[in-house]
Motif scaffolding. Sequence first.
Motif, PDB file in Angstrom:
ATOM      1  N   ALA A 133      87.757  87.088  14.693  1.00 15.56           N
ATOM      2  CA  ALA A 133      88.730  87.744  15.558  1.00 15.56           C
ATOM      3  C   ALA A 133      88.186  87.910  16.978  1.00 15.56           C
ATOM      4  N   ASP A 134      86.881  88.217  17.102  1.00 17.81           N
ATOM      5  CA  ASP A 134      86.262  88.343  18.426  1.00 17.81           C
ATOM      6  C   ASP A 134      86.128  86.981  19.103  1.00 17.81           C
ATOM      7  N   VAL A 135      85.781  85.972  18.324  1.00 20.17           N
ATOM      8  CA  VAL A 135      85.613  84.626  18.880  1.00 20.17           C
ATOM      9  C   VAL A 135      86.944  84.098  19.404  1.00 20.17           C
ATOM     10  N   LYS A 172      87.308  69.882   5.592  1.00 22.72           N
ATOM     11  CA  LYS A 172      88.038  70.858   6.392  1.00 22.72           C
ATOM     12  C   LYS A 172      88.936  71.718   5.509  1.00 22.72           C
ATOM     13  N   ALA A 173      89.260  72.888   6.028  1.00 24.89           N
ATOM     14  CA  ALA A 173      90.128  73.825   5.322  1.00 24.89           C
ATOM     15  C   ALA A 173      90.680  74.802   6.344  1.00 24.89           C
ATOM     16  N   SER A 174      91.723  75.544   5.970  1.00 26.16           N
ATOM     17  CA  SER A 174      92.312  76.485   6.920  1.00 26.16           C
ATOM     18  C   SER A 174      92.661  77.798   6.255  1.00 26.16           C
ATOM     19  N   ILE A 175      92.841  78.817   7.122  1.00 19.31           N
ATOM     20  CA  ILE A 175      93.329  80.125   6.694  1.00 19.31           C
ATOM     21  C   ILE A 175      94.431  80.537   7.668  1.00 19.31           C
ATOM     22  N   PRO A 176      95.287  81.477   7.277  1.00 20.25           N
ATOM     23  CA  PRO A 176      96.333  81.930   8.200  1.00 20.25           C
ATOM     24  C   PRO A 176      95.736  82.587   9.449  1.00 20.25           C
ATOM     25  N   LEU A 177      96.388  82.386  10.591  1.00 18.61           N
ATOM     26  CA  LEU A 177      95.929  83.002  11.833  1.00 18.61           C
ATOM     27  C   LEU A 177      95.932  84.524  11.715  1.00 18.61           C
ATOM     28  N   SER A 178      96.903  85.074  11.001  1.00 19.39           N
ATOM     29  CA  SER A 178      96.983  86.529  10.840  1.00 19.39           C
ATOM     30  C   SER A 178      95.746  87.091  10.151  1.00 19.39           C
ATOM     31  N   GLN A 179      95.155  86.322   9.246  1.00 17.10           N
ATOM     32  CA  GLN A 179      93.922  86.729   8.585  1.00 17.10           C
ATOM     33  C   GLN A 179      92.729  86.561   9.519  1.00 17.10           C
ATOM     34  N   ALA A 180      92.719  85.463  10.258  1.00 19.06           N
ATOM     35  CA  ALA A 180      91.601  85.161  11.148  1.00 19.06           C
ATOM     36  C   ALA A 180      91.474  86.174  12.275  1.00 19.06           C
ATOM     37  N   THR A 181      92.600  86.707  12.740  1.00 18.73           N
ATOM     38  CA  THR A 181      92.585  87.617  13.885  1.00 18.73           C
ATOM     39  C   THR A 181      92.577  89.089  13.482  1.00 18.73           C
ATOM     40  N   PRO A 183      90.534  92.080  12.307  1.00 18.62           N
ATOM     41  CA  PRO A 183      89.129  92.497  12.154  1.00 18.62           C
ATOM     42  C   PRO A 183      88.826  93.050  10.768  1.00 18.62           C
ATOM     43  N   ASP A 184      89.815  93.674  10.122  1.00 24.19           N
ATOM     44  CA  ASP A 184      89.588  94.253   8.796  1.00 24.19           C
ATOM     45  C   ASP A 184      89.439  93.189   7.706  1.00 24.19           C
ATOM     46  N   ALA A 185      89.834  91.953   7.999  1.00 22.40           N
ATOM     47  CA  ALA A 185      89.651  90.866   7.025  1.00 22.40           C
ATOM     48  C   ALA A 185      88.212  90.376   7.003  1.00 22.40           C
ATOM     49  N   ASP A 186      87.429  90.753   8.008  1.00 14.80           N
ATOM     50  CA  ASP A 186      85.987  90.476   8.047  1.00 14.80           C
ATOM     51  C   ASP A 186      85.636  88.996   7.969  1.00 14.80           C
ATOM     52  N   VAL A 187      86.518  88.129   8.474  1.00 18.43           N
ATOM     53  CA  VAL A 187      86.194  86.704   8.518  1.00 18.43           C
ATOM     54  C   VAL A 187      85.111  86.491   9.575  1.00 18.43           C
ATOM     55  N   LEU A 188      84.019  85.842   9.175  1.00 24.34           N
ATOM     56  CA  LEU A 188      82.864  85.679  10.050  1.00 24.34           C
ATOM     57  C   LEU A 188      82.622  84.221  10.421  1.00 24.34           C
ATOM     58  N   LEU A 189      82.061  84.024  11.598  1.00 26.34           N
ATOM     59  CA  LEU A 189      81.300  82.821  11.887  1.00 26.34           C
ATOM     60  C   LEU A 189      79.854  83.248  11.711  1.00 26.34           C
ATOM     61  N   ALA A 190      79.296  82.896  10.566  1.00 23.51           N
ATOM     62  CA  ALA A 190      78.010  83.452  10.141  1.00 23.51           C
ATOM     63  C   ALA A 190      76.858  82.526  10.492  1.00 23.51           C
ATOM     64  N   TYR A 191      75.793  83.125  11.029  1.00 20.73           N
ATOM     65  CA  TYR A 191      74.560  82.393  11.308  1.00 20.73           C
ATOM     66  C   TYR A 191      73.369  82.978  10.572  1.00 20.73           C
ATOM     67  N   GLU A 192      73.609  84.044   9.781  1.00 23.21           N
ATOM     68  CA  GLU A 192      72.547  84.633   8.968  1.00 23.21           C
ATOM     69  C   GLU A 192      73.030  84.860   7.542  1.00 23.21           C
ATOM     70  N   MET A 193      72.086  84.832   6.628  1.00 23.06           N
ATOM     71  CA  MET A 193      72.339  85.099   5.212  1.00 23.06           C
ATOM     72  C   MET A 193      71.182  85.944   4.704  1.00 23.06           C
ATOM     73  N   ASN A 194      71.494  87.137   4.230  1.00 24.48           N
ATOM     74  CA  ASN A 194      70.467  88.078   3.756  1.00 24.48           C
ATOM     75  C   ASN A 194      69.400  88.351   4.816  1.00 24.48           C
ATOM     76  N   GLY A 195      69.843  88.496   6.057  1.00 22.66           N
ATOM     77  CA  GLY A 195      68.948  88.866   7.138  1.00 22.66           C
ATOM     78  C   GLY A 195      68.100  87.754   7.697  1.00 22.66           C
ATOM     79  N   GLU A 196      68.308  86.538   7.211  1.00 25.71           N
ATOM     80  CA  GLU A 196      67.546  85.395   7.700  1.00 25.71           C
ATOM     81  C   GLU A 196      68.493  84.332   8.242  1.00 25.71           C
ATOM     82  N   THR A 197      67.975  83.474   9.094  1.00 22.45           N
ATOM     83  CA  THR A 197      68.773  82.363   9.605  1.00 22.45           C
ATOM     84  C   THR A 197      69.288  81.523   8.443  1.00 22.45           C
ATOM     85  N   LEU A 198      70.545  81.140   8.500  1.00 22.19           N
ATOM     86  CA  LEU A 198      71.105  80.256   7.468  1.00 22.19           C
ATOM     87  C   LEU A 198      70.185  79.068   7.224  1.00 22.19           C
ATOM     88  N   ASN A 199      70.049  78.657   5.960  1.00 25.39           N
ATOM     89  CA  ASN A 199      69.312  77.418   5.715  1.00 25.39           C
ATOM     90  C   ASN A 199      70.301  76.253   5.581  1.00 25.39           C
TER      91      ASN A 199
END
Length: 393
Positions: A133-135, A172-181, A183-199
């Motif tokens: 949502a922030d992105v 590829k895959a998609s989700i509804p824009l209403s879910q993506a935007t 904030p309570d849906a907590d959709v992330l662009l994640a770069y960490e997993m368990n406090g470490e950089t994604l492997n």
Amino acid sequence: MPGLRAPSEYSQEPPRHPSLVINAKEPFNAEPPRSALVSSYVTPVDLFYKRNHGPIPLVDDLDSYYVTIDGLIEGPKKISMRDLWALPKYSVTATLQCAGNRRTAMSKVRKVRGVGWDISALGNAVWGGAKLADVLELVGVPKLTSVTRSGGKHVEFVSVDRCKEENGGPYKASIPLSQATNPDADVLLAYEMNGETLNRDHGYPLRGVVPGVIGARSVKWLDSINIISEECQGFFMQKDYKMFPPTVNWDNIDWSTRKPQMDFPVQCAICSLEDVNAIQPGKVKVSGYATSGGGRGIERVDISINGGKNWVEASRYQKDGIPYDSNDICSDKWAWVLFEATVDIPHDTEIVAKAVDTAANVQPENVETIWNLRGILNTSWHRVQVRVGHSKM
């Protein structure tokens, strides 16, 4: 994409835990032993299931790595890792589960197509990153938007990953824009997993994490994000991961009659016992996981030691020292709940577990009623046969 090695150079496999049960080598698909799942609330990265549709990409130059955001928006933009790191960082504890988890039990009814998963094609991790949502605000899409001015209603994630089902094109895959935007849906662009950089196995350097939804929508190794008017038309949205009734077979299937599967139904499984276990008569601890999609909590887990004739309620827990309450803000709404019960087993029997979520959804009793040709969403009662002493089943 800059920083991505040519296919011939990214076939080298990353190191992996020796206890993983390998279900397919190319592409690599593996799950941990079931007992490992209940050893901790947060699944260690090396024991988190590995699900792939093609060779694992190697993105080795973060300075030239970026994600393109384009489509039905007014301001397309290239987002670098520095741009993402500059946004507020969120940590979301969420369980990801492959839609094919427990497929092997479904295949015993009738043959199905797909990787032969047992009960461990899921894991619970703490994902760190920027909220989608922030992105999207960076490209002029406000929070809580259902449709853009240009008619965009869906957010498509496109991977660096190439797979044969897309004729060599990207996953590829998609989700509804209403879910993506939201904030309570907590959709992330994640770069960490368990406090470490994604492997590499889990999407380095950047992946989508869509809590409460089947794992196929949490696209790894992000290349681009497109705002589109209709659902993604990729193979895994339109020709896979759809729930059909048992009457549908490969001769009469019409993929267009079903929507892509999103939320996962309520699910639980026993992890402390294998099938078939030889045990001593007396007290036996039965433990496992329970989870449901859409942020729904687990209201109850029932255990039977006589095949479902009588039931006892298991205790439920998440984090140590914090009582689990499915409606409490302190509970992780996107995460699994672990359960435990001590039962008395005097003779050979079948132990059964079933879960109920906060919407009173309950697992179906028999796998036959939910059998489908792709073997997805096996959420039937989980059954484990136990043999006491040296007697025969």
